[in-house]
Design an enzyme around this catalytic site. Structure first.
Site, short mmCIF file in Angstrom:
data_model
loop_
_atom_site.label_atom_id
_atom_site.label_comp_id
_atom_site.label_asym_id
_atom_site.label_seq_id
_atom_site.Cartn_x
_atom_site.Cartn_y
_atom_site.Cartn_z
N SER A 136 -4.57 -1.14 -5.61
CA SER A 136 -4.57 -2.43 -6.39
C SER A 136 -5.76 -3.15 -6.05
O SER A 136 -6.32 -3.07 -4.92
CB SER A 136 -3.40 -3.28 -6.18
OG SER A 136 -3.19 -4.81 -6.63
N TYR A 149 2.95 -6.09 -0.21
CA TYR A 149 2.30 -5.53 -1.29
C TYR A 149 0.75 -5.60 -1.09
O TYR A 149 0.14 -4.30 -0.98
CB TYR A 149 2.49 -6.21 -2.60
CG TYR A 149 1.92 -5.69 -3.73
CD1 TYR A 149 2.68 -4.59 -4.35
CD2 TYR A 149 0.64 -5.96 -4.34
CE1 TYR A 149 1.90 -3.98 -5.56
CE2 TYR A 149 0.20 -5.44 -5.45
CZ TYR A 149 0.82 -4.36 -6.19
OH TYR A 149 0.15 -3.80 -7.21
#
Length: 243
Positions: A136, A149
């Site tokens: 990401s 995350y």
């Protein structure tokens, strides 16, 4: 050579999280290019994902964050050309500041990635295959509401580079895709908030979010001869939001 570079006929591709979201977009791209596609998901069967297309794919239930489940996982294949680690999770409402949730997110996003890579590395050596890790843009910026995350995605990028360095001598290439905002179940909380959604569009030069299929196109490139001299790299796909 390059005319047929995206023909994956005769190739076997294993995609964790291939039953939904970005993983399913990637799976459909490989399927449409002729590959035998094996996908995993946490639900009992592909039929439990009615909003995605899993046709002509072999489905297995697997929680990549469960070490014992990964150790026991046998997809019944005799060769593997491409491994795509797309399984991932996130917890909203600052739940990731609770240690139990933090560990759960890390187990899926980074521990599961490493476990799948090491489990299938011997098969990839045999085919001089390729690994594509889905990380990401959170790999290189903070996400204050989601510490697990961002930590796991940053770890996924550095893990990609480390494995590329370690395994390149045996012909295995390891690269990563770093998506920005892509319209999936995991980003629904932002998509359904008009203020957050409009702000995200305004800061993106292409003035839209990405699609799972566009991430699939990048995966095809990274797994194909078109990128035969590329390893240890991460391709950012965020519409220019972080330029």
């Amino acid at each position: 050579m390059f005319r047929d570079a995206l023909d994956f006929t005769g190739k076997t591709v294993l995609i964790t999280g291939g039953s939904s979201g970005i993983g399913n977009g990637i799976a459909r791209c490989f399927r449409d290019c002729g590959a035998t596609v094996v996908i995993t998901g946490t639900k009992a069967s592909a039929a439990d994902y009615p909003d995605t297309d899993c046709a002509d794919m072999r489905f297995f239930q697997l929680d990549v964050g469960d070490d014992k489940a990964v150790e026991a996982f046998d997809p019944g294949i005799d060769r593997l050309d491409v491994l795509v680690n797309s399984a991932g999770t996130v917890a909203y409402k600052r739940q990731e500041y609770e240690m139990e949730t933090f560990r759960k997110v890390m187990d899926v996003n980074i521990m599961g990635m490493m476990h799948m890579c090491t489990k299938f590395y011997p098969m990839l050596v045999e085919t001089k295959g390729s690994i594509v890790n889905v990380t990401s843009v959170a790999s290189f910026r903070s996400t204050p509401g989601n510490p697990a995350y961002s930590a796991s995605k940053g770890g996924g990028l550095t893990l990609t580079r480390t494995l590329a360095n370690a395994w390149g001598r045996n012909g295995v290439r390891v690269n990563a895709i770093l998506p920005g905002l892509v319209d999936t179940k995991l980003t629904k909380v932002t998509r359904d908030n008009p203020e957050l959604y409009e702000a995200s569009i305004k800061r993106t030069p292409l003035r839209r979010w990405g699609t799972p299929e566009e991430m699939g196109g990048i995966a095809l490139f990274l797994a194909s001869p078109l990128s035969g001299f590329v390893t240890g790299e991460g391709i950012v796909a965020d519409g220019g939001a972080n330029v």
